[in-house]
Design a protein around this motif. Sequence first.
Motif, short mmCIF file in Angstrom:
data_model
loop_
_atom_site.label_atom_id
_atom_site.label_comp_id
_atom_site.label_asym_id
_atom_site.label_seq_id
_atom_site.Cartn_x
_atom_site.Cartn_y
_atom_site.Cartn_z
N ILE A 89 -51.59 49.52 -96.42
CA ILE A 89 -51.01 49.70 -96.50
C ILE A 89 -50.53 51.59 -96.54
N VAL A 90 -49.77 51.97 -95.72
CA VAL A 90 -49.29 53.29 -95.24
C VAL A 90 -50.35 54.29 -94.14
N THR A 91 -51.32 53.73 -94.42
CA THR A 91 -52.82 54.17 -93.23
C THR A 91 -52.30 53.69 -92.18
N GLY A 92 -51.03 52.92 -91.23
CA GLY A 92 -51.33 53.33 -90.27
C GLY A 92 -50.09 53.53 -89.93
N GLY A 93 -50.26 54.06 -88.53
CA GLY A 93 -49.37 55.31 -87.79
C GLY A 93 -47.80 54.56 -87.63
N LEU A 94 -46.83 54.76 -87.52
CA LEU A 94 -45.40 54.85 -87.57
C LEU A 94 -45.14 55.61 -86.31
N GLU A 95 -44.16 55.17 -84.89
CA GLU A 95 -43.48 55.45 -83.75
C GLU A 95 -42.50 55.51 -83.61
N LEU A 96 -41.87 56.51 -82.96
CA LEU A 96 -40.34 56.52 -82.46
C LEU A 96 -39.77 55.87 -80.94
N TRP A 97 -39.09 54.72 -81.34
CA TRP A 97 -39.14 54.38 -80.03
C TRP A 97 -37.40 54.86 -79.51
N GLU A 98 -36.92 54.80 -80.44
CA GLU A 98 -35.73 54.83 -80.87
C GLU A 98 -35.18 55.48 -81.77
N GLY A 99 -33.56 56.64 -82.20
CA GLY A 99 -33.13 56.75 -82.91
C GLY A 99 -32.34 57.52 -82.76
N HIS A 100 -31.16 58.57 -83.30
CA HIS A 100 -30.59 59.11 -83.83
C HIS A 100 -31.07 60.55 -82.63
N GLN A 101 -29.76 61.39 -82.94
CA GLN A 101 -29.39 62.45 -82.09
C GLN A 101 -30.44 63.77 -82.76
#
Length: 323
Positions: free
Chosen positions: A121-133
């Motif tokens: 838990i929490v050690t894996g990276g997360l990246e953004l593919w779609e988001g707000h302005q």
Amino acid sequence: MSLIRRRKGSEAEKDPSPSSEPKIHGEEEKEDDNDKDKTKKKKKDAKVKRNKWSCIDSCCWFVGCICTVWWFLLFLYQMMPSSLPQYVTEAITGPMPDPPGLKLKKEGLKAKHPVVFVPGIVTGGLELWEGHQCTEGLFRKRLWGGTFGEVYKRPSCWVDHMSLDNETGLDPPGIRVRPVSGLVAADYFAAGYFVWAVLIANLARIGYEEKTMYMAAYDWRIAFQNTEVRDQTLSRIKSNIELMVATNGGNKAVIIPHSMGVLYFLHFMKWVEAPSPMGGGGGSDWCAKYIKAVVNIGGPFLGVPKAIAGLFSAEARDIAVAR
């Protein structure tokens, strides 16, 4: 008579008044001394006023000295060769022992079984593919893991994108945050804080490559079954293990889960043998056919009370490393 009066008047005008009478030499010296004393007093008062030191001045000087020393030490640290700390350590304690991977290489061991890492838990990276302005320019940039720079730049925006929908348990509408793929997903959690990097480096010394190592990264925020529903993560793990076994001469895979990854892989082993569509449909002998061994690291089988001791002691010193 008028002439006499005029003369007397003019003489009276010419006669100096008592105040304009010439002063005695002693009186002039006294007045000069008084003027000098006044001048000295004024200079002394001005000097005392200039030398008056306030608490604010002391604080400013203290902060300035601390900042100057800090930047100087930082400059020296950046200019210092990376090998200098190791040289100093070896000079004091003697030569450093060989890393485990080098020892195994000297013993003649080579890569054989493919290895699968399952981060916790929490050690894996997360990246953004779609988001707000507010996330302009952050496409495929890490929102979790790495430098955490975006946490400080856009805190409210970051919280909005890291939070899950209260009803679906998935990303809110218009937002897609996905796990980072590859070994870089969990080699380092943050700068100087490694997770799998040392193990990967030691395995590489005996011949392992990216084709024989696989990081089973998943989105640790969502439920185990939702990782399959949204990202097909469980299916990807199944396919990659089968591919690695097939391309490595039929040698079964060794699985190394860590922390919550231990529970996640237990869920996977139940899922992969369950019939589809609820399971992977691999059959009751899938694990025996493709898995050589499972090496659990820090699995929370009985809860996580050990984490408290790690937070309030020096037990984390072996995994938190600064150069």
